[in-house]
Design a protein around this motif. Structure first.
Motif, PDB file in Angstrom:
ATOM      1  N   UNK A 191     -15.810  -8.593  43.488  1.00  0.00           N
ATOM      2  CA  UNK A 191     -15.837 -10.064  43.532  1.00  0.00           C
ATOM      3  C   UNK A 191     -17.171 -10.604  43.028  1.00  0.00           C
ATOM      4  N   UNK A 192     -18.274  -9.993  43.441  1.00  0.00           N
ATOM      5  CA  UNK A 192     -19.589 -10.430  42.977  1.00  0.00           C
ATOM      6  C   UNK A 192     -19.779 -10.173  41.491  1.00  0.00           C
ATOM      7  N   UNK A 193     -19.140  -9.105  40.994  1.00  0.00           N
ATOM      8  CA  UNK A 193     -19.264  -8.773  39.567  1.00  0.00           C
ATOM      9  C   UNK A 193     -18.296  -9.564  38.699  1.00  0.00           C
ATOM     10  N   UNK A 194     -17.409 -10.347  39.328  1.00  0.00           N
ATOM     11  CA  UNK A 194     -16.446 -11.127  38.569  1.00  0.00           C
ATOM     12  C   UNK A 194     -15.350 -10.306  37.926  1.00  0.00           C
ATOM     13  N   UNK A 195     -15.008  -9.164  38.542  1.00  0.00           N
ATOM     14  CA  UNK A 195     -14.017  -8.265  37.956  1.00  0.00           C
ATOM     15  C   UNK A 195     -12.684  -8.277  38.688  1.00  0.00           C
ATOM     16  N   UNK A 196     -12.549  -9.092  39.727  1.00  0.00           N
ATOM     17  CA  UNK A 196     -11.264  -9.160  40.409  1.00  0.00           C
ATOM     18  C   UNK A 196     -10.190  -9.687  39.462  1.00  0.00           C
ATOM     19  N   UNK A 197      -8.998  -9.167  39.603  1.00  0.00           N
ATOM     20  CA  UNK A 197      -7.867  -9.538  38.763  1.00  0.00           C
ATOM     21  C   UNK A 197      -8.068  -9.114  37.302  1.00  0.00           C
ATOM     22  N   UNK A 198      -8.879  -8.060  37.114  1.00  0.00           N
ATOM     23  CA  UNK A 198      -9.099  -7.510  35.786  1.00  0.00           C
ATOM     24  C   UNK A 198      -8.941  -5.986  35.857  1.00  0.00           C
ATOM     25  N   UNK A 199      -8.326  -5.406  34.838  1.00  0.00           N
ATOM     26  CA  UNK A 199      -8.078  -3.969  34.845  1.00  0.00           C
ATOM     27  C   UNK A 199      -9.344  -3.115  34.956  1.00  0.00           C
ATOM     28  N   UNK A 200     -10.481  -3.535  34.385  1.00  0.00           N
ATOM     29  CA  UNK A 200     -11.686  -2.708  34.562  1.00  0.00           C
ATOM     30  C   UNK A 200     -12.074  -2.479  36.019  1.00  0.00           C
ATOM     31  N   UNK A 201     -11.717  -3.406  36.908  1.00  0.00           N
ATOM     32  CA  UNK A 201     -12.042  -3.203  38.320  1.00  0.00           C
ATOM     33  C   UNK A 201     -11.287  -2.002  38.875  1.00  0.00           C
ATOM     34  N   UNK A 202      -9.996  -1.879  38.556  1.00  0.00           N
ATOM     35  CA  UNK A 202      -9.224  -0.720  39.004  1.00  0.00           C
ATOM     36  C   UNK A 202      -9.744   0.565  38.361  1.00  0.00           C
ATOM     37  N   UNK A 203     -10.079   0.492  37.091  1.00  0.00           N
ATOM     38  CA  UNK A 203     -10.584   1.677  36.407  1.00  0.00           C
ATOM     39  C   UNK A 203     -11.862   2.179  37.072  1.00  0.00           C
ATOM     40  N   UNK A 204     -12.771   1.269  37.422  1.00  0.00           N
ATOM     41  CA  UNK A 204     -14.020   1.664  38.069  1.00  0.00           C
ATOM     42  C   UNK A 204     -13.778   2.207  39.473  1.00  0.00           C
ATOM     43  N   UNK A 205     -12.838   1.614  40.197  1.00  0.00           N
ATOM     44  CA  UNK A 205     -12.520   2.101  41.545  1.00  0.00           C
ATOM     45  C   UNK A 205     -11.944   3.507  41.488  1.00  0.00           C
ATOM     46  N   UNK A 206     -10.994   3.731  40.604  1.00  0.00           N
ATOM     47  CA  UNK A 206     -10.392   5.056  40.480  1.00  0.00           C
ATOM     48  C   UNK A 206     -11.418   6.079  39.997  1.00  0.00           C
ATOM     49  N   UNK A 207     -12.307   5.647  39.132  1.00  0.00           N
ATOM     50  CA  UNK A 207     -13.392   6.519  38.682  1.00  0.00           C
ATOM     51  C   UNK A 207     -14.283   6.927  39.858  1.00  0.00           C
ATOM     52  N   UNK A 208     -14.617   5.963  40.718  1.00  0.00           N
ATOM     53  CA  UNK A 208     -15.453   6.265  41.876  1.00  0.00           C
ATOM     54  C   UNK A 208     -14.739   7.168  42.874  1.00  0.00           C
ATOM     55  N   UNK A 209     -13.427   7.013  42.991  1.00  0.00           N
ATOM     56  CA  UNK A 209     -12.664   7.822  43.951  1.00  0.00           C
ATOM     57  C   UNK A 209     -12.563   9.278  43.494  1.00  0.00           C
ATOM     58  N   UNK A 210     -12.364   9.482  42.206  1.00  0.00           N
ATOM     59  CA  UNK A 210     -12.126  10.833  41.690  1.00  0.00           C
ATOM     60  C   UNK A 210     -13.403  11.578  41.303  1.00  0.00           C
ATOM     61  N   UNK A 211     -14.507  10.872  41.124  1.00  0.00           N
ATOM     62  CA  UNK A 211     -15.728  11.516  40.640  1.00  0.00           C
ATOM     63  C   UNK A 211     -16.295  12.571  41.601  1.00  0.00           C
ATOM     64  N   UNK A 212     -16.404  12.306  42.920  1.00  0.00           N
ATOM     65  CA  UNK A 212     -16.991  13.346  43.799  1.00  0.00           C
ATOM     66  C   UNK A 212     -16.258  14.683  43.737  1.00  0.00           C
ATOM     67  N   UNK A 213     -14.921  14.652  43.769  1.00  0.00           N
ATOM     68  CA  UNK A 213     -14.162  15.896  43.683  1.00  0.00           C
ATOM     69  C   UNK A 213     -14.406  16.583  42.347  1.00  0.00           C
TER      70      UNK A 213
END
Length: 276
Positions: free
Chosen positions: A130-152
């Protein structure tokens, strides 16, 4: 220790029972996708349907938004997988080969991030996007999924890098290769099984994610396939035939991806278990 014939029969029987138990939901999904609507609503458990139809698949295919949601899912999933693999390889190599201050602490943070429930990160992720202005935009999901899968990805690929003898890199550097050239020509090709194994995990994790896609994407044309599946349930009831057929269609990309890489996946999972 040799097993008696009775023990082997008992173990094989138990294995068959467990396999049937876990395979039955998938079998029921497939058969229900081809059943007529009238057969789905009957109380009879017909394990071998007498009548078959493709109307459910036609209904699911023609439902508004399928191709758009499929495109969105492929964009965020493939993007997250590629980003996590690139970042994971670049992080796993120094963590496995170099000795620097704070290395063990960083590995501990990676492990903690991998163990953290995805739901626990929902509110911080929402506020961040929300602070980055990415809500309702596909890059927000891409970054979230990237953060979820990166540690493994980092943790697993580190084990694969440790399993590659350092002498191979030294031999390449003696022949004139620099550190990066030795990594690119020696280590990276040998990381193939590990890259495949982690990419399968990352793909399935991102492909099946529902909560973030539902809340972050307010416009229907920007949502992903898991959210699209929920539209088969309305105030007038649930289209069971349509949702079963849609679930089969939804699972096909992940199944195709798995079949393409299954050989390297098996060898990669076995090799990754030796080092960690």
């Amino acid at each position: 220790m040799n097993k008696t014939k009775g023990q082997r029969i008992a173990l094989n029987t138990a294995g068959v029972v467990v396999a049937v138990f876990f395979a039955f939901p998938t079998y029921w999904l497939l058969t229900s996708a081809f059943k007529p609507s009238t057969a789905l609503l009957t109380p009879d458990y017909d394990l071998l349907p007498l009548s078959w139809t493709f109307d459910n698949f036609a209904s699911a295919w023609s439902k508004p938004g399928f191709l758009g949601h499929l495109t969105n899912s492929l964009i965020v999933t493939v993007g997250a997988v590629l980003l996590s693999l690139v970042a994971g390889v670049l992080a796993a190599f120094p963590l496995a080969r170099l000795r620097f201050r704070g290395r063990k602490g960083f590995l501990l943070l990676v492990l903690i991030a991998q163990m953290a429930p995805v739901e626990a990160l929902f509110i911080p992720m929402f506020l961040l996007m929300q602070d980055a202005g990415l809500l309702n935009k596909l890059p927000s999901l891409l970054l979230v999924y990237f953060a979820i899968t990166l540690p493994f990805t980092v943790w697993t690929l580190r084990g694969f890098v440790q399993g590659i003898p350092y002498e191979l890199e030294e031999a390449a550097m003696v022949d004139g290769c620099g550190r990066f050239a030795a990594f690119r020509r020696v280590v990276l090709p040998l990381l193939g099984p590990g890259i495949v194994a982690t990419s399968v995990f990352a793909f399935i994790t991102a492909w099946n994610e529902f909560l973030y896609a539902l809340v972050f994407m307010r416009d229907k044309d920007k949502q992903t396939l898991p959210v699209w599946l929920s539209t088969f349930k309305t105030i007038f009831g649930t289209d069971w035939g349509g949702i079963m057929a849609a679930s089969v269609m939804y699972a096909l990309p992940a199944l195709v991806f798995f079949l393409l890489v299954q050989r390297k996946l098996v060898s990669g999972a076995t090799a990754g278990a030796l080092k960690g």
